[in-house]
Design an enzyme around this catalytic site. Structure first.
Site, mmCIF file in Angstrom:
data_model
loop_
_atom_site.group_PDB
_atom_site.id
_atom_site.type_symbol
_atom_site.label_atom_id
_atom_site.label_comp_id
_atom_site.label_asym_id
_atom_site.label_seq_id
_atom_site.Cartn_x
_atom_site.Cartn_y
_atom_site.Cartn_z
ATOM 1 C CG ASN A 97 -1.888 1.313 1.081
ATOM 2 O OD1 ASN A 97 -2.749 1.403 0.360
ATOM 3 N ND2 ASN A 97 -1.691 2.010 2.111
ATOM 4 C CE1 TYR A 118 3.814 4.959 8.321
ATOM 5 C CE2 TYR A 118 4.869 5.518 10.327
ATOM 6 C CZ TYR A 118 3.995 5.880 9.332
ATOM 7 O OH TYR A 118 3.463 6.941 9.164
#
Length: 324
Positions: A92, A141
């Protein structure tokens, strides 16, 4: 009229940005898959329910409308989850962002504002973190966001897509008018967690460690009001509209507030009892994370207007009590 595509405009920061742009008289189109956002949070402009993984949708969108710029907020943001499921984050946060950039390239849209993060820096090596701080992210992340920043430099060099990367420390607070606020599921941010303990939606707030090298022993973080973040995005866009080169800026309050300070201010603002449970330290939690935002001040003329911790908590409390 400036037409801006806001990707992730139904989420926490994106929805506040959509409202901010609407108030400035911009034409806004929001693209969001609603995986973490809410349709009723989009208070201005057109809404398209769609995903950045859908290349055909992106091609149709950019061929049917002309955008002056794109603002991108549609990232997964939970550090712990990124460690457990890195594929989700690279797919994503990185791959889907490349889909977006490639659609922009074909459509000749050359202005991009990217919602980045302080997580690209990793463990702090100084009391405050400026743009020159080493970039050594310690979780997927942070790595996924840094990879996008690196890709943006290449897309600028090869395709002329100019970008501004805005690295937030801790986005906090809520719309001063009370229309919008944090609605994360699950919630992981300190201020809404503390206020949920005050409102009774949560039994207690956990404090992870009281033996850090800080004045009261609890971790210190830099909280930036959501309205100030929106203003930074607008100012960054103005520099690109005026022909500026690509840049990256750290956005912080400039002051750090400890976990204990947040709890005490929440008690004062709400007048409610807040039960605290002391817990062991969490792995990877540095004692202090505070931004050095002088570059944004100098280049953008940006200065936080809602810097007081009391203001951040008051606005978040107004949302907490209104939304339930």
């Amino acid at each position: 009229m400036t037409h801006i595509l806001v990707v992730g405009g139904a989420g926490y920061i994106g929805s506040h940005m959509v409202k901010h742009l609407g108030a400035l008289g911009c034409r806004v189109t929001t693209l969001d898959n609603l995986s973490g956002g809410f349709r009723d949070a989009v208070l201005h402009g057109a809404f398209i329910h769609g995903d950045l993984a859908d290349k055909a949708l992106l091609a149709q969108l950019f061929s049917s409308q002309r955008f002056d710029a794109v603002m991108h907020f549609a990232s997964h943001i939970q550090v712990g989850e990124s460690v457990l499921d890195p594929g989700k984050y690279y797919e994503n946060n990185l791959v889907n962002t490349l889909n977006l950039l490639n659609a922009m390239r074909v459509a000749r849209v050359h202005r991009f504002i990217f919602s980045s993060t302080a997580a690209i820096f990793g463990e702090p090596q100084s009391a405050t973190i400026g743009e020159a701080h080493p970039k050594q992210p310690i979780n997927p992340y942070g790595r996924s966001k840094l990879m996008v920043e690196q890709a943006l430099a290449d897309y600028d060099h090869a395709y002329g897509i100019k970008s501004v990367c805005l690295r937030y420390f801790n986005a906090a607070g809520a719309d001063p008018e009370g229309q919008l606020g944090e609605r994360h599921e699950p919630e992981t941010h300190l201020i809404p967690l503390v206020l949920q303990a005050a409102s009774g939606r949560r039994s207690h707030i956990s404090v992870f460690g009281r033996d850090y090298d800080t004045p009261d022993g609890t971790c210190i973080r830099d909280y930036v009001h959501i309205a100030d973040l929106c203003q930074a995005h607008w100012l960054a866009l103005q520099t690109l509209m005026q022909g500026a080169d690509s840049q990256a800026y750290n956005l912080g309050n400039g002051n750090g507030f400890s976990v204990q300070e947040v709890i005490e201010v929440a008690r004062q603002v709400t007048g409610c009892k807040i039960t605290v449970v002391d817990s062991p330290r969490r792995a990877g939690d540095p004692a202090r994370l505070v931004a050095h935002s002088a570059a944004a001040t100098q280049a953008l003329g940006w200065r936080p207007q809602h810097a007081a911790l009391e203001t951040l908590v008051e606005h978040a409390w107004r949302w907490e009590t209104r939304a339930r």
